[in-house]
Design an enzyme around this catalytic site. Structure first.
Site, PDB file in Angstrom:
ATOM      1  N   HIS A  97      23.864 120.633 145.423  1.00 51.09           N
ATOM      2  CA  HIS A  97      24.162 119.745 144.293  1.00 51.09           C
ATOM      3  C   HIS A  97      25.408 120.228 143.539  1.00 51.09           C
ATOM      4  O   HIS A  97      25.614 119.875 142.384  1.00 51.09           O
ATOM      5  CB  HIS A  97      22.969 119.652 143.334  1.00 51.09           C
ATOM      6  CG  HIS A  97      21.809 118.888 143.903  1.00 51.09           C
ATOM      7  ND1 HIS A  97      20.641 118.676 143.221  1.00 51.09           N
ATOM      8  CD2 HIS A  97      21.652 118.271 145.099  1.00 51.09           C
ATOM      9  CE1 HIS A  97      19.801 117.969 143.980  1.00 51.09           C
ATOM     10  NE2 HIS A  97      20.395 117.720 145.123  1.00 51.09           N
TER      11      HIS A  97
ATOM     12  N   GLN B 160      19.209 123.619 145.122  1.00 51.92           N
ATOM     13  CA  GLN B 160      19.554 122.397 144.394  1.00 51.92           C
ATOM     14  C   GLN B 160      20.113 122.743 143.023  1.00 51.92           C
ATOM     15  O   GLN B 160      20.559 121.866 142.300  1.00 51.92           O
ATOM     16  CB  GLN B 160      18.296 121.546 144.202  1.00 51.92           C
ATOM     17  CG  GLN B 160      17.703 121.016 145.490  1.00 51.92           C
ATOM     18  CD  GLN B 160      16.349 120.375 145.241  1.00 51.92           C
ATOM     19  OE1 GLN B 160      15.352 121.048 145.047  1.00 51.92           O
ATOM     20  NE2 GLN B 160      16.318 119.066 145.251  1.00 51.92           N
TER      21      GLN B 160
ATOM     22  N   CYS C  70      43.076 118.138 133.293  1.00 52.34           N
ATOM     23  CA  CYS C  70      43.955 118.494 134.401  1.00 52.34           C
ATOM     24  C   CYS C  70      45.404 118.503 133.910  1.00 52.34           C
ATOM     25  O   CYS C  70      45.727 117.890 132.889  1.00 52.34           O
ATOM     26  CB  CYS C  70      43.776 117.463 135.514  1.00 52.34           C
ATOM     27  SG  CYS C  70      44.782 117.784 136.982  1.00 52.34           S
TER      28      CYS C  70
ATOM     29  N   CYS D  41      47.584 116.812 135.121  1.00 50.86           N
ATOM     30  CA  CYS D  41      48.003 115.406 135.190  1.00 50.86           C
ATOM     31  C   CYS D  41      47.497 114.603 133.993  1.00 50.86           C
ATOM     32  O   CYS D  41      47.864 113.443 133.829  1.00 50.86           O
ATOM     33  CB  CYS D  41      47.537 114.761 136.500  1.00 50.86           C
ATOM     34  SG  CYS D  41      45.793 114.293 136.533  1.00 50.86           S
TER      35      CYS D  41
ATOM     36  N   ASP E 271      23.322 126.238 138.553  1.00 53.26           N
ATOM     37  CA  ASP E 271      23.508 127.190 137.454  1.00 53.26           C
ATOM     38  C   ASP E 271      24.144 128.528 137.855  1.00 53.26           C
ATOM     39  O   ASP E 271      24.357 129.381 137.009  1.00 53.26           O
ATOM     40  CB  ASP E 271      22.161 127.451 136.769  1.00 53.26           C
ATOM     41  CG  ASP E 271      21.053 127.825 137.770  1.00 53.26           C
ATOM     42  OD1 ASP E 271      21.364 128.515 138.767  1.00 53.26           O
ATOM     43  OD2 ASP E 271      19.898 127.428 137.550  1.00 53.26           O
TER      44      ASP E 271
ATOM     45  N   SER F 194      10.533 124.432 144.398  1.00 55.26           N
ATOM     46  CA  SER F 194      10.995 123.046 144.530  1.00 55.26           C
ATOM     47  C   SER F 194       9.800 122.165 144.851  1.00 55.26           C
ATOM     48  O   SER F 194       8.979 122.513 145.703  1.00 55.26           O
ATOM     49  CB  SER F 194      12.037 122.896 145.638  1.00 55.26           C
ATOM     50  OG  SER F 194      12.336 121.510 145.833  1.00 55.26           O
ATOM     51  N   SER F 195       9.704 121.049 144.157  1.00 55.77           N
ATOM     52  CA  SER F 195       8.604 120.128 144.452  1.00 55.77           C
ATOM     53  C   SER F 195       8.981 119.164 145.581  1.00 55.77           C
ATOM     54  O   SER F 195       8.197 118.294 145.946  1.00 55.77           O
ATOM     55  CB  SER F 195       8.195 119.371 143.190  1.00 55.77           C
ATOM     56  OG  SER F 195       9.340 118.889 142.534  1.00 55.77           O
TER      57      SER F 195
ATOM     58  N   ARG G  13      13.211 117.088 135.163  1.00 53.98           N
ATOM     59  CA  ARG G  13      12.268 116.110 135.700  1.00 53.98           C
ATOM     60  C   ARG G  13      10.860 116.319 135.155  1.00 53.98           C
ATOM     61  O   ARG G  13       9.996 115.484 135.321  1.00 53.98           O
ATOM     62  CB  ARG G  13      12.264 116.141 137.231  1.00 53.98           C
ATOM     63  CG  ARG G  13      13.503 115.475 137.761  1.00 53.98           C
ATOM     64  CD  ARG G  13      13.564 115.412 139.254  1.00 53.98           C
ATOM     65  NE  ARG G  13      14.790 114.721 139.630  1.00 53.98           N
ATOM     66  CZ  ARG G  13      15.987 115.278 139.651  1.00 53.98           C
ATOM     67  NH1 ARG G  13      16.122 116.553 139.331  1.00 53.98           N
ATOM     68  NH2 ARG G  13      17.054 114.588 139.984  1.00 53.98           N
TER      69      ARG G  13
HETATM   70 ZN   LIG Z   1      44.751 115.742 137.994  1.00 52.84          ZN
END
Ligand SMILES: [Zn+2]
Length: 248
Positions: free
Chosen positions: A119, A101, A152, A154, A104, A192-193, A35
């Protein structure tokens, strides 16, 4: 008494202090705050597009051609003194929980344990078709192949366990963050802002519940007027000093 000494005093008195961190706690590890204007990767790529759920759904293979670099740069980063100081404060009992937030994993790698990653995180990946979860190392191994993308069983391309622009917050982690904010008699904001909602609303929950607010962030925040103490120093220096003052 300077502001860090005053914050130490407040932490000594608090019975349930909660830390809240944002991008500013990881900039000291070389991870840019996308940001902030004109830093690294984000000068070339618009994060609102590249890391949005729409971009992933539209073309997940193309998405990974970008995100593999992001994952690689996060993996090569190391926790900085701000992360270690917060882990020390938790271990010594001055901070009971941490809301971040950041995706990492650096707080965890530094030793913090009671964490709500609101997050999400790159720790896991998920299949949006069958819901199967995959480990970080599974994704990294798949990406190590030329042109490889993590899939995955699938067949569908895996999405990193990070909350993208356009997605809702993870209910469990966010619910935890809200209940900690209600319970907190002190919230310590570090790096954090406080502009990204709904996380930006958490200090308001603490204040309305009768708790105090401390802000250790270089940039201005919407809560500066309501903070008992506000310090704008570099948190890679101020947080270790705070932990030292408390003998943590
Ligand atoms: Zn899957």
């Amino acid at each position: 008494m300077d502001s860090i000494e005053r914050i130490a005093g407040l932490l000594r008195e608090a019975s349930f202090a909660v830390a809240l961190t944002g991008a500013g706690s990881s900039t000291g590890s070389g991870i840019p705050d996308f940001r902030s204007p004109a830093t690294g990767l984000w000068t070339k790529v618009d994060p609102m597009k590249a890391a949005s759920i729409d971009a992933f759904l539209e073309d997940p293979v193309e998405f990974w051609s970008f995100y593999r670099h992001r994952l690689g740069s996060l993996d090569s980063a190391s926790p900085n003194p701000a992360h270690y100081a917060l882990a020390r404060l938790e271990k010594a009992g001055f901070v009971k929980a941490l809301v971040t937030q950041n995706i990492d994993r650096l707080h965890r790698r530094a030793g913090s344990q009671n964490i709500a990653e609101v997050h999400g995180s790159i720790e896991t990946g998920v299949c949006l078709s069958c819901g199967k979860e995959y480990t970080h190392s599974y994704m990294v191994e798949a990406l190590a192949e030329p042109e490889g993308v993590p899939r995955c069983v699938c067949g569908r391309v895996i999405k990193p366990g990070v909350i993208f622009f356009g997605e809702g917050l993870p209910e469990e982690e966010y619910g935890l963050a809200v209940s900690w904010s209600q319970r907190a008699d002190l919230m310590l904001v570090a790096g954090s802002s406080l502009v990204v909602w709904p996380v930006a609303g958490l200090p308001g929950i603490t204040l309305r519940s009768g708790g105090k607010l401390v802000i250790m962030t270089a940039s201005e925040t919407p809560y500066d007027d309501q903070a008992t103490v506000r310090d704008g120093g570099r948190i890679e220096e101020t947080l270790p000093r705070l932990a030292d003052l408390l003998g943590a």
